[in-house]
Scaffold this motif. Structure first.
Motif, PDB file in Angstrom:
ATOM      1  N   GLY A  46      18.337  14.874 -30.578  1.00 53.16           N
ATOM      2  CA  GLY A  46      18.103  15.793 -29.474  1.00 53.16           C
ATOM      3  C   GLY A  46      17.711  17.153 -30.008  1.00 53.16           C
ATOM      4  N   GLU A  47      17.770  18.135 -29.133  1.00 51.13           N
ATOM      5  CA  GLU A  47      17.354  19.491 -29.485  1.00 51.13           C
ATOM      6  C   GLU A  47      18.521  20.272 -30.093  1.00 51.13           C
ATOM      7  OE1 GLU A  47      15.209  23.324 -27.369  1.00 51.13           O
ATOM      8  OE2 GLU A  47      15.884  21.660 -26.126  1.00 51.13           O
ATOM      9  N   ASP A  48      18.283  20.885 -31.245  1.00 55.59           N
ATOM     10  CA  ASP A  48      19.301  21.743 -31.859  1.00 55.59           C
ATOM     11  C   ASP A  48      19.635  22.896 -30.924  1.00 55.59           C
ATOM     12  OD1 ASP A  48      19.150  20.110 -34.053  1.00 55.59           O
ATOM     13  OD2 ASP A  48      18.443  21.661 -35.431  1.00 55.59           O
ATOM     14  N   SER A  49      20.806  23.478 -31.112  1.00 51.57           N
ATOM     15  CA  SER A  49      21.195  24.631 -30.310  1.00 51.57           C
ATOM     16  C   SER A  49      21.758  25.711 -31.227  1.00 51.57           C
ATOM     17  CB  SER A  49      22.215  24.230 -29.240  1.00 51.57           C
ATOM     18  OG  SER A  49      23.382  23.718 -29.831  1.00 51.57           O
ATOM     19  N   TYR A  50      21.948  26.892 -30.639  1.00 50.93           N
ATOM     20  CA  TYR A  50      22.458  28.045 -31.379  1.00 50.93           C
ATOM     21  C   TYR A  50      23.525  28.746 -30.560  1.00 50.93           C
ATOM     22  CZ  TYR A  50      18.413  27.581 -34.455  1.00 50.93           C
ATOM     23  OH  TYR A  50      17.488  27.119 -35.343  1.00 50.93           O
ATOM     24  N   SER A  51      24.560  29.213 -31.232  1.00 47.56           N
ATOM     25  CA  SER A  51      25.511  30.118 -30.594  1.00 47.56           C
ATOM     26  C   SER A  51      24.977  31.526 -30.786  1.00 47.56           C
ATOM     27  CB  SER A  51      26.900  30.008 -31.221  1.00 47.56           C
ATOM     28  OG  SER A  51      27.472  28.760 -30.906  1.00 47.56           O
ATOM     29  N   LEU A  52      24.999  32.287 -29.699  1.00 47.06           N
ATOM     30  CA  LEU A  52      24.458  33.637 -29.694  1.00 47.06           C
ATOM     31  C   LEU A  52      25.538  34.615 -29.290  1.00 47.06           C
ATOM     32  CD1 LEU A  52      21.227  32.890 -27.623  1.00 47.06           C
ATOM     33  CD2 LEU A  52      21.483  32.812 -30.114  1.00 47.06           C
ATOM     34  N   GLU A  53      25.594  35.756 -29.958  1.00 45.80           N
ATOM     35  CA  GLU A  53      26.495  36.831 -29.568  1.00 45.80           C
ATOM     36  C   GLU A  53      25.661  37.917 -28.908  1.00 45.80           C
ATOM     37  OE1 GLU A  53      30.274  39.365 -31.270  1.00 45.80           O
ATOM     38  OE2 GLU A  53      28.957  38.362 -32.711  1.00 45.80           O
ATOM     39  N   VAL A  54      26.073  38.282 -27.704  1.00 47.43           N
ATOM     40  CA  VAL A  54      25.354  39.279 -26.916  1.00 47.43           C
ATOM     41  C   VAL A  54      26.182  40.556 -26.902  1.00 47.43           C
ATOM     42  CG1 VAL A  54      24.288  39.751 -24.691  1.00 47.43           C
ATOM     43  CG2 VAL A  54      24.499  37.386 -25.476  1.00 47.43           C
TER      44      VAL A  54
END
Length: 84
Positions: free
Chosen positions: A38-46
């Motif tokens: 599937g599609e990789d994902s990323y954790s993002l800090e806002v």
């Protein structure tokens, strides 16, 4: 294979209404999540403009993009998106 490096600043490509984040908001990548089928994902800090964390979210790779030379930073209130 990671498309974006950890701790890179990116832009959201679409609104994420449950966090009151808008297309064009600028988070930092803090983690990469490899997905085999599937599609990789990323954790993002806002962050807010003074450097406080607003949210840490996980999004699919297709929902973020590199910053562009012709972009500009701006400031807005963290408020829900207006919908018609």
């Amino acid at each position: 294979m990671m498309k974006f490096q950890l701790f890179t600043t990116v832009a959201l490509k679409e609104n994420i209404s449950q966090y009151n984040l808008w297309e064009g908001d600028i988070p930092n990548i803090v983690e990469h999540h490899l997905v085999k089928n599937g599609e990789d994902s990323y954790s993002l800090e806002v962050f807010n403009p003074i450097g406080e964390t607003i949210a840490v979210i996980t999004v699919a790779e297709s929902k973020i993009e590199s910053l562009k030379k012709n972009g500009v930073f701006s400031q807005r209130s963290l408020q829900p998106l207006l919908t018609n």
